[in-house]
Design a protein around this motif. Sequence first.
Motif, PDB file in Angstrom:
ATOM      1  N   UNK A 116      -2.001  21.967  27.761  1.00 42.78           N
ATOM      2  CA  UNK A 116      -3.610  22.524  28.110  1.00 42.78           C
ATOM      3  C   UNK A 116      -4.143  22.811  29.452  1.00 42.78           C
ATOM      4  N   UNK A 117      -4.360  23.570  30.229  1.00 42.98           N
ATOM      5  CA  UNK A 117      -5.256  23.054  31.261  1.00 42.98           C
ATOM      6  C   UNK A 117      -6.508  23.939  31.351  1.00 42.98           C
ATOM      7  N   UNK A 141      -6.073  18.784  34.343  1.00 41.93           N
ATOM      8  CA  UNK A 141      -7.309  18.575  35.137  1.00 41.93           C
ATOM      9  C   UNK A 141      -7.373  19.582  36.511  1.00 41.93           C
ATOM     10  N   UNK A 142      -7.999  20.428  36.866  1.00 40.73           N
ATOM     11  CA  UNK A 142      -7.419  20.703  38.129  1.00 40.73           C
ATOM     12  C   UNK A 142      -8.882  21.693  39.093  1.00 40.73           C
ATOM     13  N   UNK A 164      -2.556  13.059  30.768  1.00 34.74           N
ATOM     14  CA  UNK A 164      -2.492  14.374  31.698  1.00 34.74           C
ATOM     15  C   UNK A 164      -2.868  13.797  32.884  1.00 34.74           C
ATOM     16  N   UNK A 165      -2.790  15.121  34.301  1.00 31.70           N
ATOM     17  CA  UNK A 165      -2.486  15.419  35.313  1.00 31.70           C
ATOM     18  C   UNK A 165      -3.667  16.101  35.597  1.00 31.70           C
ATOM     19  N   UNK A 185      -1.610   9.340  31.878  1.00 34.86           N
ATOM     20  CA  UNK A 185      -2.553   9.798  32.993  1.00 34.86           C
ATOM     21  C   UNK A 185      -2.291   9.967  34.288  1.00 34.86           C
ATOM     22  N   UNK A 186      -2.223  10.558  35.384  1.00 35.21           N
ATOM     23  CA  UNK A 186      -2.148  10.771  36.367  1.00 35.21           C
ATOM     24  C   UNK A 186      -3.787  11.108  37.153  1.00 35.21           C
ATOM     25  N   UNK A 187      -4.175  10.837  38.330  1.00 36.60           N
ATOM     26  CA  UNK A 187      -5.376  11.355  38.618  1.00 36.60           C
ATOM     27  C   UNK A 187      -5.090  11.619  39.977  1.00 36.60           C
TER      28      UNK A 187
END
Length: 187
Positions: A116-117, A141-142, A164-165, A185-187
Motif C-alpha cells: 500500500x502506498x 506513507x509519504x 510501514x515506511x 515500522x520506520x519513520x
Amino acid sequence: MKRAFKTQVVIPGLLFLALNTLVAQTEPVGPPEDPRTWMKTMNEIEPRTLISSVPYTITNSGSYYLTQNLTAGTNVVNGIVIQTHDVTLDMGGFILTGTTNGMCGINLSGADNRNIIIKNGVVRGWGTAGLLLQNGMNCRLSGVTAVNNGTGPAFAAIYVGQEWDVEDCSSSLNRNAGFSIGSNSRI
C-alpha cells in the motif's frame, strides 16, 4: 609534397560525402508515422481511478488519485477505506476534510494489507484519526500531513501499524499524539 597532402584531404572528404549520400538514401522521406499508432495514454501506462467524492471504498488493486479537495458530509464515517492489497493512493497535494462526527480520513481495513502506498496530501478535521493504517507489509506513507484531527478517543492523528515506511510526513494541531508507529515500522 604539397600535392600528396591535397590528395589525402580530398579522398577522405569524397568518402565522407559518399557515405552521407548512402545513409540519406536509406532513411524514409516524408512525415513520420502517425504517433497514435505507437503512443500510449496514461491509462494504458498506469491505469488509474479517479476518486471524486467521499465516502469511497477501494476494493480492487490499482492506482487511485484525487484531482480536487474533497469534503465529507456530516454522516460520513470514513473518507477513503482501503480493503485490498497493491494499492497506490496519490492525493495529488489535495485536502481530504472530515467532520468531528467522522472517524478517519483514510482507513486501512482489509485483511490483506500489503504493498500500500499513500502519498502527497493533507488529511484534516476527522473525529478519531486522520489516517488509521493498521498492519501491513511493504507499505509506505509519504508526503502526507495530518491537521486538526482526533477530537474523540486516543488515536494518533497518523496511526500506522506494523511494517510501514513513513517519510516526509507531518502532524500539527491534533488533539492526541501526532504519530503512533507499530513494530517494524520506520519513520
